[in-house]
Design a protein around this motif. Structure first.
Motif, PDB file in Angstrom:
ATOM      1  N   UNK A  19     -51.797  18.630 -37.671  1.00 44.51           N
ATOM      2  CA  UNK A  19     -51.109  19.419 -38.707  1.00 44.51           C
ATOM      3  C   UNK A  19     -49.949  20.267 -38.225  1.00 44.51           C
ATOM      4  N   UNK A  20     -49.996  20.745 -36.995  1.00 46.18           N
ATOM      5  CA  UNK A  20     -48.983  21.698 -36.540  1.00 46.18           C
ATOM      6  C   UNK A  20     -48.066  21.151 -35.453  1.00 46.18           C
ATOM      7  N   UNK A  21     -48.111  19.842 -35.233  1.00 51.51           N
ATOM      8  CA  UNK A  21     -47.231  19.227 -34.241  1.00 51.51           C
ATOM      9  C   UNK A  21     -46.065  18.555 -34.958  1.00 51.51           C
ATOM     10  N   UNK A  22     -44.882  19.149 -34.844  1.00 44.31           N
ATOM     11  CA  UNK A  22     -43.687  18.555 -35.409  1.00 44.31           C
ATOM     12  C   UNK A  22     -43.031  17.596 -34.434  1.00 44.31           C
ATOM     13  N   UNK A  23     -41.920  17.026 -34.856  1.00 42.73           N
ATOM     14  CA  UNK A  23     -41.239  16.019 -34.039  1.00 42.73           C
ATOM     15  C   UNK A  23     -40.798  16.582 -32.688  1.00 42.73           C
ATOM     16  N   UNK A  24     -40.248  17.811 -32.690  1.00 44.50           N
ATOM     17  CA  UNK A  24     -39.763  18.399 -31.436  1.00 44.50           C
ATOM     18  C   UNK A  24     -40.905  18.671 -30.469  1.00 44.50           C
ATOM     19  N   UNK A  25     -42.010  19.228 -30.975  1.00 44.21           N
ATOM     20  CA  UNK A  25     -43.160  19.519 -30.114  1.00 44.21           C
ATOM     21  C   UNK A  25     -43.770  18.237 -29.570  1.00 44.21           C
ATOM     22  N   UNK A  26     -43.854  17.212 -30.402  1.00 39.12           N
ATOM     23  CA  UNK A  26     -44.394  15.929 -29.943  1.00 39.12           C
ATOM     24  C   UNK A  26     -43.521  15.359 -28.834  1.00 39.12           C
ATOM     25  N   UNK A  27     -42.212  15.444 -29.006  1.00 39.68           N
ATOM     26  CA  UNK A  27     -41.298  14.965 -27.970  1.00 39.68           C
ATOM     27  C   UNK A  27     -41.483  15.741 -26.671  1.00 39.68           C
ATOM     28  N   UNK A  28     -41.642  17.060 -26.770  1.00 35.34           N
ATOM     29  CA  UNK A  28     -41.876  17.884 -25.579  1.00 35.34           C
ATOM     30  C   UNK A  28     -43.169  17.485 -24.879  1.00 35.34           C
ATOM     31  N   UNK A  29     -44.190  17.214 -25.663  1.00 33.45           N
ATOM     32  CA  UNK A  29     -45.495  16.841 -25.105  1.00 33.45           C
ATOM     33  C   UNK A  29     -45.409  15.516 -24.360  1.00 33.45           C
ATOM     34  N   UNK A  30     -44.758  14.534 -24.969  1.00 35.13           N
ATOM     35  CA  UNK A  30     -44.609  13.219 -24.334  1.00 35.13           C
ATOM     36  C   UNK A  30     -43.812  13.341 -23.041  1.00 35.13           C
ATOM     37  N   UNK A  38     -52.828   9.451 -22.416  1.00 34.95           N
ATOM     38  CA  UNK A  38     -54.203   9.679 -21.962  1.00 34.95           C
ATOM     39  C   UNK A  38     -54.316  11.049 -21.312  1.00 34.95           C
ATOM     40  N   UNK A  39     -53.349  11.346 -20.446  1.00 34.54           N
ATOM     41  CA  UNK A  39     -53.350  12.640 -19.756  1.00 34.54           C
ATOM     42  C   UNK A  39     -53.143  13.783 -20.733  1.00 34.54           C
ATOM     43  N   UNK A  40     -52.282  13.581 -21.722  1.00 38.32           N
ATOM     44  CA  UNK A  40     -52.023  14.633 -22.706  1.00 38.32           C
ATOM     45  C   UNK A  40     -53.274  14.963 -23.503  1.00 38.32           C
ATOM     46  N   UNK A  41     -54.004  13.934 -23.920  1.00 36.58           N
ATOM     47  CA  UNK A  41     -55.196  14.162 -24.737  1.00 36.58           C
ATOM     48  C   UNK A  41     -56.360  14.715 -23.914  1.00 36.58           C
ATOM     49  N   UNK A  42     -56.337  14.469 -22.629  1.00 31.95           N
ATOM     50  CA  UNK A  42     -57.426  14.941 -21.761  1.00 31.95           C
ATOM     51  C   UNK A  42     -57.114  16.277 -21.092  1.00 31.95           C
ATOM     52  N   UNK A  52     -43.547  23.444 -24.111  1.00 30.22           N
ATOM     53  CA  UNK A  52     -42.814  24.233 -25.113  1.00 30.22           C
ATOM     54  C   UNK A  52     -43.257  23.894 -26.532  1.00 30.22           C
ATOM     55  N   UNK A  53     -43.586  24.933 -27.289  1.00 28.27           N
ATOM     56  CA  UNK A  53     -43.998  24.750 -28.673  1.00 28.27           C
ATOM     57  C   UNK A  53     -45.487  24.661 -28.878  1.00 28.27           C
ATOM     58  N   UNK A  54     -46.257  24.611 -27.801  1.00 25.98           N
ATOM     59  CA  UNK A  54     -47.716  24.496 -27.923  1.00 25.98           C
ATOM     60  C   UNK A  54     -48.382  25.808 -27.522  1.00 25.98           C
ATOM     61  N   UNK A  55     -49.112  26.372 -28.480  1.00 30.47           N
ATOM     62  CA  UNK A  55     -49.914  27.561 -28.228  1.00 30.47           C
ATOM     63  C   UNK A  55     -51.383  27.205 -28.305  1.00 30.47           C
ATOM     64  N   UNK A  56     -52.212  28.222 -28.379  1.00 24.82           N
ATOM     65  CA  UNK A  56     -53.659  28.000 -28.358  1.00 24.82           C
ATOM     66  C   UNK A  56     -54.131  27.171 -29.555  1.00 24.82           C
ATOM     67  N   UNK A  57     -53.526  27.413 -30.736  1.00 24.55           N
ATOM     68  CA  UNK A  57     -53.950  26.699 -31.942  1.00 24.55           C
ATOM     69  C   UNK A  57     -53.690  25.204 -31.828  1.00 24.55           C
ATOM     70  N   UNK A  58     -52.481  24.833 -31.419  1.00 20.89           N
ATOM     71  CA  UNK A  58     -52.152  23.410 -31.297  1.00 20.89           C
ATOM     72  C   UNK A  58     -52.941  22.778 -30.160  1.00 20.89           C
ATOM     73  N   UNK A  59     -53.105  23.499 -29.063  1.00 23.78           N
ATOM     74  CA  UNK A  59     -53.897  22.968 -27.943  1.00 23.78           C
ATOM     75  C   UNK A  59     -55.316  22.657 -28.395  1.00 23.78           C
ATOM     76  N   UNK A  60     -55.864  23.527 -29.237  1.00 23.48           N
ATOM     77  CA  UNK A  60     -57.207  23.296 -29.759  1.00 23.48           C
ATOM     78  C   UNK A  60     -57.238  22.063 -30.659  1.00 23.48           C
TER      79      UNK A  60
END
Length: 291
Positions: A19-30, A38-42, A52-60
């Protein structure tokens, strides 16, 4: 329909539907995890929060992703006639693909015909239009449809409803971008209209099919409405109206923005900001990109 069997694609869909991952945050994560989903999800919470763009809520949210459950949901949605379009796929709408904030995952009632989307215009506006604005909208949508131009709008009451109805009455193509999932039509009073649109065009949403509408989703869908179109026409809107978001997105995406010289405060603001005012009696005359 296309099945999602590639684990990396399934992971990408899962992250894009968070719900809280937008296009920019997803790009940063990748980028942070060097394409290794696999590493991102684990990853533990503290490492995710370095992105950048990921706080405790999105990490959860990321930590709670259940790929097996999502795979079952995807199959169920397909069984109910929903097509899943991934950014980068051949079937993903080309006009939208160029937008920086285009959704990674789209749900549609059908594959969107490329030849029709190559020449589409968006018509949006207030949910409580004046009689004149409603009349203008119906006539304009009919003219566009008869000229072979698809009409894109948001299925809302008022101007959106008139735009879809006008296109349908002229046996044209129309696409509705929803602020809800395809299985939770909003507003409910437009369910019958949605069925007609599905038969003569397509219903489109970036929201999980089973989710309802909320303010954030209703605003966000405006960038898809403008992104699918070569131009955007705000028929009538107050300054605080949702259609003003569509105009802002359209300008950011390099789309033509049009309106009418009506008393509404939004119309007057758009004209002051450079939007082209269409003639009420012959709006097609002032749409040079469609001549």
């Amino acid at each position: 329909m296309k099945r999602v069997e590639d684990p990396a694609q399934l992971q990408l869909i899962a992250l894009s539907l968070s719900p809280n991952i937008g296009s920019a945050t997803l790009s940063n994560l990748i980028q942070y995890f060097d394409q290794d989903l696999d590493a991102a999800l684990a990853a533990p919470t503290d490492e995710l929060m370095r992105v950048p763009g990921i706080g405790a809520k999105i990490a959860s949210e990321i930590g709670a992703i259940n790929l097996d459950r999502l795979a079952r949901e995807l199959e169920s949605w397909r069984d109910q006639g929903i097509t899943i379009l991934m950014r980068g796929d051949a079937d993903y709408p080309a006009p939208l693909h160029a937008a920086e904030d285009a959704p990674m995952t789209l749900f549609a009632s059908r594959v969107l015909p490329a030849e029709i989307l190559s020449n589409a215009v968006a018509i949006v506006g207030t949910r409580q239009p004046s009689k004149e604005a409603r009349y203008i909208t119906l006539g304009l949508a009919m003219q566009l449809a008869r000229a072979g131009i698809a009409v894109v709008s948001g299925l809302a009451l008022g101007i959106d409803t008139a735009a879809h109805t006008g296109a349908l009455s002229a046996n044209g193509f129309t696409f509705a971008v929803l602020g809800s999932g395809l299985l939770r039509i909003y507003p409910e009073t437009n369910r019958r209209l949605a069925q007609r649109i599905g038969a003569a065009g397509a219903l489109i949403s970036e929201t999980r099919p089973c989710w309802g509408a909320n303010a954030q989703r209703l605003v966000a869908r405006n960038r898809i409405i403008s992104g699918l179109s070569r131009a955007l026409i705000v028929v009538e809107s107050d300054i605080e109206g949702g259609a003003m978001y569509a105009a802002r997105f359209a300008r950011e995406q390099g789309r033509h923005v049009y309106t009418f010289d009506l008393p509404a405060t939004g119309n007057q603001r758009l004209i002051a900001e450079g939007a082209i005012a269409l003639r009420r009696d012959d709006p097609m005359r002032d749409l040079p990109c469609y001549h």
